[in-house]
Design a protein around this motif. Sequence first.
Motif, PDB file in Angstrom:
ATOM      1  N   LEU A   1      24.135 -11.434  19.708  1.00  8.43           N
ATOM      2  CA  LEU A   1      24.795  -9.932  20.268  1.00  8.43           C
ATOM      3  C   LEU A   1      25.199 -11.341  20.898  1.00  8.43           C
ATOM      4  CD1 LEU A   1      21.638  -7.716  20.876  1.00  8.43           C
ATOM      5  CD2 LEU A   1      22.327  -8.059  19.104  1.00  8.43           C
ATOM      6  N   ASP A   2      27.096  -9.892  20.600  1.00  9.81           N
ATOM      7  CA  ASP A   2      27.731 -10.535  21.867  1.00  9.81           C
ATOM      8  C   ASP A   2      27.818 -10.221  22.996  1.00  9.81           C
ATOM      9  OD1 ASP A   2      29.115  -8.229  21.040  1.00  9.81           O
ATOM     10  OD2 ASP A   2      30.507  -9.259  20.065  1.00  9.81           O
ATOM     11  N   ALA A   3      28.796 -10.143  23.614  1.00  8.42           N
ATOM     12  CA  ALA A   3      29.016  -9.748  25.190  1.00  8.42           C
ATOM     13  C   ALA A   3      29.537  -8.025  24.968  1.00  8.42           C
ATOM     14  CB  ALA A   3      30.112 -10.596  25.447  1.00  8.42           C
ATOM     15  N   GLU A   4      29.913  -7.975  23.899  1.00 10.04           N
ATOM     16  CA  GLU A   4      31.109  -6.618  23.822  1.00 10.04           C
ATOM     17  C   GLU A   4      29.488  -5.353  23.177  1.00 10.04           C
ATOM     18  OE1 GLU A   4      34.326  -5.420  22.437  1.00 10.04           O
ATOM     19  OE2 GLU A   4      35.292  -7.340  22.018  1.00 10.04           O
TER      20      GLU A   4
ATOM     21  N   ILE B   1      30.440   1.513  19.046  1.00 10.28           N
ATOM     22  CA  ILE B   1      29.523   1.528  18.058  1.00 10.28           C
ATOM     23  C   ILE B   1      29.898   0.960  16.785  1.00 10.28           C
ATOM     24  CG2 ILE B   1      28.157   2.839  17.138  1.00 10.28           C
ATOM     25  CD1 ILE B   1      26.696   2.717  20.319  1.00 10.28           C
ATOM     26  N   LEU B   2      30.895   1.314  16.809  1.00 11.34           N
ATOM     27  CA  LEU B   2      31.644   1.050  14.976  1.00 11.34           C
ATOM     28  C   LEU B   2      31.773   0.177  14.693  1.00 11.34           C
ATOM     29  CD1 LEU B   2      32.394   1.907  12.295  1.00 11.34           C
ATOM     30  CD2 LEU B   2      34.959   2.350  13.506  1.00 11.34           C
ATOM     31  N   ARG B   3      32.304  -0.987  16.383  1.00 13.98           N
ATOM     32  CA  ARG B   3      32.964  -1.901  16.712  1.00 13.98           C
ATOM     33  C   ARG B   3      31.087  -2.873  15.900  1.00 13.98           C
ATOM     34  NH1 ARG B   3      30.915  -5.161  19.998  1.00 13.98           N
ATOM     35  NH2 ARG B   3      32.199  -7.483  19.975  1.00 13.98           N
ATOM     36  N   THR B   4      30.381  -3.134  17.231  1.00 18.10           N
ATOM     37  CA  THR B   4      29.172  -3.768  17.015  1.00 18.10           C
ATOM     38  C   THR B   4      28.343  -3.339  15.100  1.00 18.10           C
ATOM     39  OG1 THR B   4      28.613  -3.179  19.729  1.00 18.10           O
ATOM     40  CG2 THR B   4      26.712  -3.787  18.170  1.00 18.10           C
ATOM     41  N   SER B   5      28.062  -2.604  14.669  1.00 18.09           N
ATOM     42  CA  SER B   5      27.500  -2.150  13.783  1.00 18.09           C
ATOM     43  C   SER B   5      28.439  -2.679  12.781  1.00 18.09           C
ATOM     44  CB  SER B   5      27.552  -0.803  13.219  1.00 18.09           C
ATOM     45  OG  SER B   5      27.324   0.009  11.880  1.00 18.09           O
TER      46      SER B   5
END
Length: 615
Positions: free
Chosen positions: A305-308, A351-355
Amino acid sequence: MRAPLSWLGQYCKPGMDARSLAERLSMTGTEVERVTHVGAESADGFVLGRVVSAEAHPNADRLRVCSVDVGAEEAATIVCGAPNVAAGQTVAVALPGAVMADGMKLGTAKLRGVESSGMILSESEMELGEGSDGIAVLDFAARAEPGTPLQGVLPISEPVLELEITPNRPDCLGLYGIAREVHAITEADLADPPWSTDADAAGEDHIDDYASVRIDVPELCPRFAVRAFADVEIAPSPLWLKARLIAAGQRPINNVVDITNYVMLLTGQPLHSFDLDRVPEGEVIVRTAAPGERLTTLDDVERTLDAETVVVADRDRSTSIAGIMGGQISEVSPTTTRVLLEAATWDGTNILRTSNLLALRSEASTRFEKQLHPDLTIRALRVASRLLVELCGARLVPGTIDVDARSERFRSFEVTVRHARIGSLLGMEISPEQVQAYLTRLGFTVAAGGNDADESSTTVAVPPDRHFDVTREVDLIEEVARIHGLDEHLPANLPQRGSAVGRLGRHDALLRRAEDLLRDAGLDEAITWSFVDPSGAGGLPHSGAPVNVHNPLSVEQSAMRTHLIGGLLGAARHNLARGAERVALFESGRVYLATHALRGGGILGGHIAGIRPSP
């Protein structure tokens, strides 16, 4: 989104077959991509039966000769090899003449010398599950009369609507939202919302004794609500629940997980269940991940995972990726006895970015990325709480932990629509009474005093389901128009515009004339690729540095063309190589330059952009 017709009919029965309903939905803005079928093609010949007796087969150790009451004058004799068949059971029976899901037509057959008239069905034979080691025992239908059509108890033959939901309509990613849409377009009765009743809490304890919630990023988690359940019994879900999940495209797992999926499909609000005994001290923290933090998700993949990335964590580690997928560390297992049930709202963009970052999409992320309203959380908790108590024998612990940031962007609001504006925009007259009826059926509430004395306008409160979709007067007019029926009532002629007359501008008129002259001279018009090789198109260098494409179809098509001649040369070469005797081509199209855009008038007006001088 898959909507099984029998499940949809529990909330709204439109009185039409699946294909007629699909056409009506598509014509009113809710596109049905296709109508599919789950189970047997026809429910004819499938009935409820009651096993009167089950005796050992005289010629086979593993077979039983059953006498089954199927509502006829005489009981049917059915030879069955299931080890769990017993007298007194209510079972699903396929009579001779019934056609199974695999296309096999049943008849009367002799098995080891005993004539068998039908089949007692297992879950797998009804395509309602994977269990095939025994017959399906329908305890929930024990009060039904033998001979009752099985379709009224289980969807043995299920039409399913597959809908293509647009991003602005997350309300239709819940079955009740689709039912409301059917109600609006057909005027069929709409049942009360499934969240209209809640489960009763019991006990002297309180949820604060079991859990606590801390939100470190309220801008990314506008609302987070949890309830606790004790004395939970993990078991397979009942057949009716399995049948609905399978028809909707979900795989049954166990009763707790199935309930969370069922409620998500019904309300549009995803849920997540934690094994409370695997959450240290019940402490739940919503935060962003540490850069490089790792988590193994339920699909058995370790993810970095990243920080966002937003995670739900305990005091020691992250336990799930917020709004996308849970982690293995706190998942519900066969030994679970206490459950912490979460319903939350997440920032859709995050959520869209992480997905996309993790290349991980789920039914939950599909909904959250479209931005759900915080008011949906408690709705889903109410439905799930009732099912957990009914199907899992759980005790709802008193109290709900509800952390609500009460963000300004989710504040309720009203929109006013002018009736004269509806007529001028659509070119058709719709009465104020019709306008209010259409909007009410769609879930909007006519505000107190929302009707002017002269009925010139109507003001409505926008429901949470449509909070981000309907924000302007023109949005309400669109809703009114599609329910009124654009296909039926929209005028065939465009409204008159008085003295306004459309015509081509100077540039377009010159371009049209040039194209006509070239065609009249015997040239063929070509349309070539706008995507070209960055090293040069048709062997010609680019006019300056080309604009590169971020997500190209191929390396050879990873830049935008800076001139048309390269594509024309390539088309001419292609035709000549295949024996064309005469090639005369022209193209009228756009080029893409990294420098300033063309000034008014374009090339035909004598204005040229780029590094080449004007002719």
